[in-house]
Design a protein around this motif. Sequence first.
Motif, mmCIF file in Angstrom:
data_model
loop_
_atom_site.group_PDB
_atom_site.id
_atom_site.type_symbol
_atom_site.label_atom_id
_atom_site.label_comp_id
_atom_site.label_asym_id
_atom_site.label_seq_id
_atom_site.Cartn_x
_atom_site.Cartn_y
_atom_site.Cartn_z
ATOM 1 N N PHE A 39 0.599 -7.906 3.854
ATOM 2 C CA PHE A 39 -0.412 -8.950 3.879
ATOM 3 C C PHE A 39 -1.815 -8.362 3.536
ATOM 4 C CE2 PHE A 39 2.484 -10.116 7.196
ATOM 5 C CZ PHE A 39 2.627 -11.405 7.085
ATOM 6 N N PHE A 40 -2.091 -7.094 3.367
ATOM 7 C CA PHE A 40 -3.089 -6.511 3.072
ATOM 8 C C PHE A 40 -3.313 -5.609 1.739
ATOM 9 C CE2 PHE A 40 -3.255 -7.190 7.638
ATOM 10 C CZ PHE A 40 -4.365 -8.030 7.787
ATOM 11 N N GLY A 41 -1.955 -5.197 1.290
ATOM 12 C CA GLY A 41 -1.899 -4.088 0.371
ATOM 13 C C GLY A 41 -2.532 -4.731 -1.042
ATOM 14 N N LYS A 42 -3.296 -4.031 -1.811
ATOM 15 C CA LYS A 42 -3.804 -4.028 -3.045
ATOM 16 C C LYS A 42 -3.742 -2.807 -4.110
ATOM 17 C CE LYS A 42 -7.477 -7.419 -1.315
ATOM 18 N NZ LYS A 42 -8.834 -7.731 -1.320
ATOM 19 N N HIS A 43 -3.761 -1.737 -3.329
ATOM 20 C CA HIS A 43 -3.773 -0.360 -4.160
ATOM 21 C C HIS A 43 -2.481 0.186 -4.131
ATOM 22 C CE1 HIS A 43 -7.925 -1.122 -3.100
ATOM 23 N NE2 HIS A 43 -8.163 -0.682 -4.286
ATOM 24 N N LYS A 44 -1.630 0.365 -5.197
ATOM 25 C CA LYS A 44 -0.374 0.706 -5.481
ATOM 26 C C LYS A 44 -0.360 2.078 -5.367
ATOM 27 C CE LYS A 44 1.574 -3.287 -6.468
ATOM 28 N NZ LYS A 44 2.593 -4.047 -5.560
ATOM 29 N N MET A 45 0.554 2.705 -4.353
ATOM 30 C CA MET A 45 0.710 4.343 -4.154
ATOM 31 C C MET A 45 1.537 4.790 -5.344
ATOM 32 S SD MET A 45 2.675 5.993 -0.964
ATOM 33 C CE MET A 45 1.363 5.684 0.405
ATOM 34 N N ALA A 46 2.701 4.214 -5.335
ATOM 35 C CA ALA A 46 3.466 4.990 -6.724
ATOM 36 C C ALA A 46 4.127 3.864 -7.459
ATOM 37 C CB ALA A 46 4.425 5.970 -6.110
ATOM 38 N N PRO A 47 3.454 2.929 -8.159
ATOM 39 C CA PRO A 47 3.962 1.727 -8.730
ATOM 40 C C PRO A 47 5.137 2.048 -9.767
ATOM 41 C CG PRO A 47 1.746 2.355 -9.844
ATOM 42 C CD PRO A 47 1.845 3.232 -8.486
ATOM 43 N N LYS A 48 5.335 3.319 -10.422
ATOM 44 C CA LYS A 48 6.437 3.488 -11.286
ATOM 45 C C LYS A 48 7.791 3.975 -10.411
ATOM 46 C CE LYS A 48 4.005 5.033 -15.419
ATOM 47 N NZ LYS A 48 3.855 5.908 -16.173
ATOM 48 N N ILE A 49 7.582 4.313 -8.989
ATOM 49 C CA ILE A 49 8.571 4.601 -8.336
ATOM 50 C C ILE A 49 8.966 3.533 -7.177
ATOM 51 C CG2 ILE A 49 9.445 6.608 -6.729
ATOM 52 C CD1 ILE A 49 7.482 8.617 -8.070
ATOM 53 N N SER A 50 7.964 3.297 -6.608
ATOM 54 C CA SER A 50 8.310 2.308 -5.449
ATOM 55 C C SER A 50 7.248 1.092 -5.547
ATOM 56 C CB SER A 50 8.218 2.918 -4.117
ATOM 57 O OG SER A 50 8.587 2.200 -3.061
ATOM 58 N N LYS A 67 5.039 -0.176 -2.310
ATOM 59 C CA LYS A 67 4.365 0.655 -1.393
ATOM 60 C C LYS A 67 2.715 0.629 -2.004
ATOM 61 C CE LYS A 67 7.730 3.970 0.115
ATOM 62 N NZ LYS A 67 7.559 3.586 1.645
ATOM 63 N N THR A 68 1.916 0.559 -0.910
ATOM 64 C CA THR A 68 0.430 0.312 -1.000
ATOM 65 C C THR A 68 -0.293 1.432 -0.215
ATOM 66 O OG1 THR A 68 0.288 -1.231 0.555
ATOM 67 C CG2 THR A 68 0.450 -1.902 -1.763
ATOM 68 N N TRP A 69 -1.389 1.897 -0.599
ATOM 69 C CA TRP A 69 -2.227 2.656 0.203
ATOM 70 C C TRP A 69 -2.598 1.995 1.577
ATOM 71 C CZ3 TRP A 69 -1.763 7.944 -0.261
ATOM 72 C CH2 TRP A 69 -1.738 8.324 -1.519
ATOM 73 N N GLU A 70 -2.852 0.814 1.611
ATOM 74 C CA GLU A 70 -3.150 -0.062 2.577
ATOM 75 C C GLU A 70 -2.096 -0.134 3.742
ATOM 76 O OE1 GLU A 70 -5.883 -1.358 -0.540
ATOM 77 O OE2 GLU A 70 -3.859 -1.184 -0.405
ATOM 78 N N GLY A 71 -1.019 -0.066 3.152
ATOM 79 C CA GLY A 71 0.261 0.198 3.758
ATOM 80 C C GLY A 71 0.549 1.383 4.534
ATOM 81 N N TYR A 72 0.320 2.295 3.909
ATOM 82 C CA TYR A 72 0.546 3.599 4.147
ATOM 83 C C TYR A 72 -0.450 3.894 5.536
ATOM 84 C CZ TYR A 72 0.480 8.819 4.208
ATOM 85 O OH TYR A 72 0.481 10.166 4.365
ATOM 86 N N ILE A 73 -1.743 3.580 5.370
ATOM 87 C CA ILE A 73 -2.725 3.819 6.136
ATOM 88 C C ILE A 73 -2.513 2.988 7.499
ATOM 89 C CG2 ILE A 73 -5.297 3.731 6.880
ATOM 90 C CD1 ILE A 73 -5.672 4.281 3.969
ATOM 91 N N GLY A 74 -1.990 1.732 7.290
ATOM 92 C CA GLY A 74 -1.831 1.111 8.528
ATOM 93 C C GLY A 74 -0.615 1.582 9.316
ATOM 94 N N GLY A 75 0.603 2.245 8.594
ATOM 95 C CA GLY A 75 1.634 2.703 8.989
ATOM 96 C C GLY A 75 1.235 4.006 9.863
#
Length: 290
Positions: free
Chosen positions: A182-193, A196-204
């Motif tokens: 719902f809020f993810g915009k910045h990809k964490m590792a676009p080539k691997i996964s 996954k986003t940094w927003e999701g990571y922080i939310g988790g």
Amino acid sequence: MDKNLIQRTLSGLVYVAVIFLCATPFGAQLLDSVSPGLVQQQYLYYALISFLLLVGTWECMKIMKFGDGYEKWIVFPLVIFIFYVFSKRYFQHGFYFDFRLSEILALSLTVIAVITLFKFSNELYIDSGKLIFTVIYVALPFSFALGLPKYSSIENTFSLEVIFLFILIWSSDTFAYLVGKFFGKHKMAPKISPKKTWEGYIGGVVLTLVLSYFVELYQPQLRGNWMVVGFLIAAFAPLGDLVESQLKRNFGVKDSGNIIPGHGGVLDRLDSFLICVPVVYLYFILEKFI
């Protein structure tokens, strides 16, 4: 309803039920209602970890596509030997979480294996590299997992560190997915996964910390401070997913296996567990000195 969704739901429920029954006293209590004294909880947990270890080793060997050299034939003997050493400590209540050089070295090997996977992956295309990586990536985490619960055969008790470890890993994955969706915009590792986003990571991390607060509040008998454990799990669980994704990407594999219909293999389901166990185990060592 989509048949694949039904399959995923049913197999997922079975998977969670097996983990729950084998990692909590309820498994032995259930069997005890059928046949009193049939099996003690520590044996159920040991059987679960042993099964996951063997299947995980087989899946890792398949992913990495071993050649016909001698390395292929000594993977299981090495894995079983390491697990046997830890098994002796498990049944003799020998996990004291002291600052032992051997344990710190073993935990350090996990870091080296992860760095090798991402930075020096060429080393993993030769069978000796595959052998070393498989032993470190699979054997050590499952062996350390034997040390997490506390139990007493005399008092018939079995502590709940492992099931709450699973719960926090599942919650971290779920919270990160929902926040990222719902809020993810910045990809964490676009080539691997790519999802996954940094927003999701922080939310988790944030939401898992909230849940771990209640674990700490209502389960004070657990080892360590579970606010710290929750933070470590939320921080490192995504790395576990990235490690397995990178491993499969390097060898052109989609799933590690199909033992859990609709969900893949043991490594697919326990990728975060394999990284979180050594991290939490190391925390339990350091926590004694704080």
